[in-house]
Scaffold this motif. Sequence first.
Motif, PDB file in Angstrom:
ATOM      1  N   ALA A 158       0.835  -1.209   0.000  1.00  0.00           N
ATOM      2  CA  ALA A 158       0.000   0.000   0.000  1.00  0.00           C
ATOM      3  C   ALA A 158       0.868   1.257   0.000  1.00  0.00           C
ATOM      4  CB  ALA A 158      -0.937  -0.008   1.210  1.00  0.00           C
ATOM      5  N   THR A 159       1.906   1.255   0.808  1.00  0.00           N
ATOM      6  CA  THR A 159       2.804   2.406   0.881  1.00  0.00           C
ATOM      7  C   THR A 159       3.452   2.674  -0.473  1.00  0.00           C
ATOM      8  OG1 THR A 159       3.218   2.032   3.226  1.00  0.00           O
ATOM      9  CG2 THR A 159       4.847   3.337   2.046  1.00  0.00           C
ATOM     10  N   ALA A 160       3.823   1.628  -1.174  1.00  0.00           N
ATOM     11  CA  ALA A 160       4.435   1.794  -2.498  1.00  0.00           C
ATOM     12  C   ALA A 160       3.487   2.494  -3.471  1.00  0.00           C
ATOM     13  CB  ALA A 160       4.865   0.443  -3.053  1.00  0.00           C
ATOM     14  N   LYS A 161       2.184   2.242  -3.333  1.00  0.00           N
ATOM     15  CA  LYS A 161       1.187   2.885  -4.199  1.00  0.00           C
ATOM     16  C   LYS A 161       0.943   4.346  -3.823  1.00  0.00           C
ATOM     17  CE  LYS A 161      -0.103  -0.805  -6.534  1.00  0.00           C
ATOM     18  NZ  LYS A 161       0.246  -0.945  -7.917  1.00  0.00           N
ATOM     19  N   ILE A 162       1.174   4.684  -2.554  1.00  0.00           N
ATOM     20  CA  ILE A 162       0.819   6.003  -2.040  1.00  0.00           C
ATOM     21  C   ILE A 162       2.006   6.961  -2.015  1.00  0.00           C
ATOM     22  CG2 ILE A 162      -0.017   7.212   0.012  1.00  0.00           C
ATOM     23  CD1 ILE A 162      -1.667   4.651   0.616  1.00  0.00           C
ATOM     24  N   GLU A 163       3.188   6.424  -1.737  1.00  0.00           N
ATOM     25  CA  GLU A 163       4.372   7.277  -1.635  1.00  0.00           C
ATOM     26  C   GLU A 163       4.568   8.092  -2.907  1.00  0.00           C
ATOM     27  OE1 GLU A 163       7.514   5.331   1.472  1.00  0.00           O
ATOM     28  OE2 GLU A 163       7.613   4.673  -0.597  1.00  0.00           O
ATOM     29  N   GLY A 164       4.991   9.326  -2.709  1.00  0.00           N
ATOM     30  CA  GLY A 164       5.271  10.193  -3.844  1.00  0.00           C
ATOM     31  C   GLY A 164       4.085  11.021  -4.287  1.00  0.00           C
ATOM     32  N   LEU A 165       2.898  10.674  -3.816  1.00  0.00           N
ATOM     33  CA  LEU A 165       1.726  11.494  -4.158  1.00  0.00           C
ATOM     34  C   LEU A 165       1.715  12.721  -3.249  1.00  0.00           C
ATOM     35  CD1 LEU A 165      -0.883   8.631  -4.619  1.00  0.00           C
ATOM     36  CD2 LEU A 165       0.400   9.852  -6.392  1.00  0.00           C
ATOM     37  N   SER A 166       1.425  13.866  -3.825  1.00  0.00           N
ATOM     38  CA  SER A 166       1.654  15.103  -3.073  1.00  0.00           C
ATOM     39  C   SER A 166       0.495  15.546  -2.188  1.00  0.00           C
ATOM     40  CB  SER A 166       2.042  16.239  -4.027  1.00  0.00           C
ATOM     41  OG  SER A 166       1.028  16.420  -5.001  1.00  0.00           O
ATOM     42  N   THR A 167      -0.734  15.304  -2.599  1.00  0.00           N
ATOM     43  CA  THR A 167      -1.843  15.823  -1.799  1.00  0.00           C
ATOM     44  C   THR A 167      -2.498  14.716  -0.982  1.00  0.00           C
ATOM     45  OG1 THR A 167      -3.568  15.455  -3.463  1.00  0.00           O
ATOM     46  CG2 THR A 167      -2.331  17.544  -3.596  1.00  0.00           C
ATOM     47  N   LEU A 168      -3.153  15.123   0.092  1.00  0.00           N
ATOM     48  CA  LEU A 168      -3.894  14.176   0.926  1.00  0.00           C
ATOM     49  C   LEU A 168      -4.956  13.477   0.088  1.00  0.00           C
ATOM     50  CD1 LEU A 168      -4.573  12.953   3.696  1.00  0.00           C
ATOM     51  CD2 LEU A 168      -6.078  14.923   4.092  1.00  0.00           C
ATOM     52  N   ARG A 169      -5.636  14.224  -0.757  1.00  0.00           N
ATOM     53  CA  ARG A 169      -6.674  13.650  -1.608  1.00  0.00           C
ATOM     54  C   ARG A 169      -6.102  12.539  -2.494  1.00  0.00           C
ATOM     55  NH1 ARG A 169     -11.429  15.034  -2.497  1.00  0.00           N
ATOM     56  NH2 ARG A 169     -12.639  14.298  -4.256  1.00  0.00           N
ATOM     57  N   GLU A 170      -4.979  12.799  -3.143  1.00  0.00           N
ATOM     58  CA  GLU A 170      -4.364  11.794  -4.005  1.00  0.00           C
ATOM     59  C   GLU A 170      -3.988  10.545  -3.218  1.00  0.00           C
ATOM     60  OE1 GLU A 170      -1.997  14.397  -7.390  1.00  0.00           O
ATOM     61  OE2 GLU A 170      -1.097  14.204  -5.391  1.00  0.00           O
ATOM     62  N   ARG A 171      -3.454  10.743  -2.023  1.00  0.00           N
ATOM     63  CA  ARG A 171      -3.038   9.600  -1.205  1.00  0.00           C
ATOM     64  C   ARG A 171      -4.240   8.777  -0.768  1.00  0.00           C
ATOM     65  NH1 ARG A 171       0.345  13.810   0.664  1.00  0.00           N
ATOM     66  NH2 ARG A 171      -0.861  14.017   2.567  1.00  0.00           N
ATOM     67  N   ILE A 172      -5.322   9.430  -0.376  1.00  0.00           N
ATOM     68  CA  ILE A 172      -6.524   8.709   0.050  1.00  0.00           C
ATOM     69  C   ILE A 172      -7.157   7.976  -1.135  1.00  0.00           C
ATOM     70  CG2 ILE A 172      -8.890   8.987   0.909  1.00  0.00           C
ATOM     71  CD1 ILE A 172      -7.765  11.146   2.796  1.00  0.00           C
ATOM     72  N   LEU A 173      -7.216   8.620  -2.297  1.00  0.00           N
ATOM     73  CA  LEU A 173      -7.771   7.953  -3.475  1.00  0.00           C
ATOM     74  C   LEU A 173      -6.918   6.745  -3.871  1.00  0.00           C
ATOM     75  CD1 LEU A 173      -8.966  10.971  -5.649  1.00  0.00           C
ATOM     76  CD2 LEU A 173     -10.323   9.503  -4.147  1.00  0.00           C
TER      77      LEU A 173
END
Length: 194
Positions: A72-87
């Motif tokens: 999951a972290t690999a999919k989320i890391e590097g995304l800049s906004t909270l919205r992008e990370r939650i999506l």
Amino acid sequence: MPKIVDHDQYRRTLLSQCFDLFADHGYASLTTRQIAKALGVSTGTLYYYFPSKEDLFMQLIEELTEQDLLRATAKIEGLSTLRERILALGDFLEANEDYFIKQTLLMMDFYQQAGVGQSRVNEAVQRVSERSRDEIMAVLQLENPLVATHILCLIDGLIAERMVNPAMVSYRQQAELLADLLTAYLERPKGEAR
């Protein structure tokens, strides 16, 4: 020359083969002997690595959680906004829904066997929960553990609701709603009531 065995790697290999076994048969209905037979090892070998079926199951849950968090972290890391990370988190749950449903049902089966009361409090499961909460705080860049715990509860509830009514609940819609709610909550003025 004696064969050199990497015991930690062998233990992980045995664990990796156990998830589907437990998911297909349930925690309660499997015996240690059945597990050993399905893995192609002796019961003595199984007991060498796991003193009991419960210990095997707890190590499995901890190993699975660690692997799930890494993926999951690999999919989320590097995304800049909270919205992008939650999506991205919602997309990860959706892409792995069958696996997470099996995992949820397996945990329910385990706890059904444990019964109610203090006996159901398990240190390994508590460690997994705390580790998951801490990782959610880190990848979503949250400061409040209560918010991370709320997200864990939402994920658990979302998976359970998808089991009974998949047409009514969408991971994407719930992730968008969570992103909207969290953004509004986190951006409110500091003095505003919580």
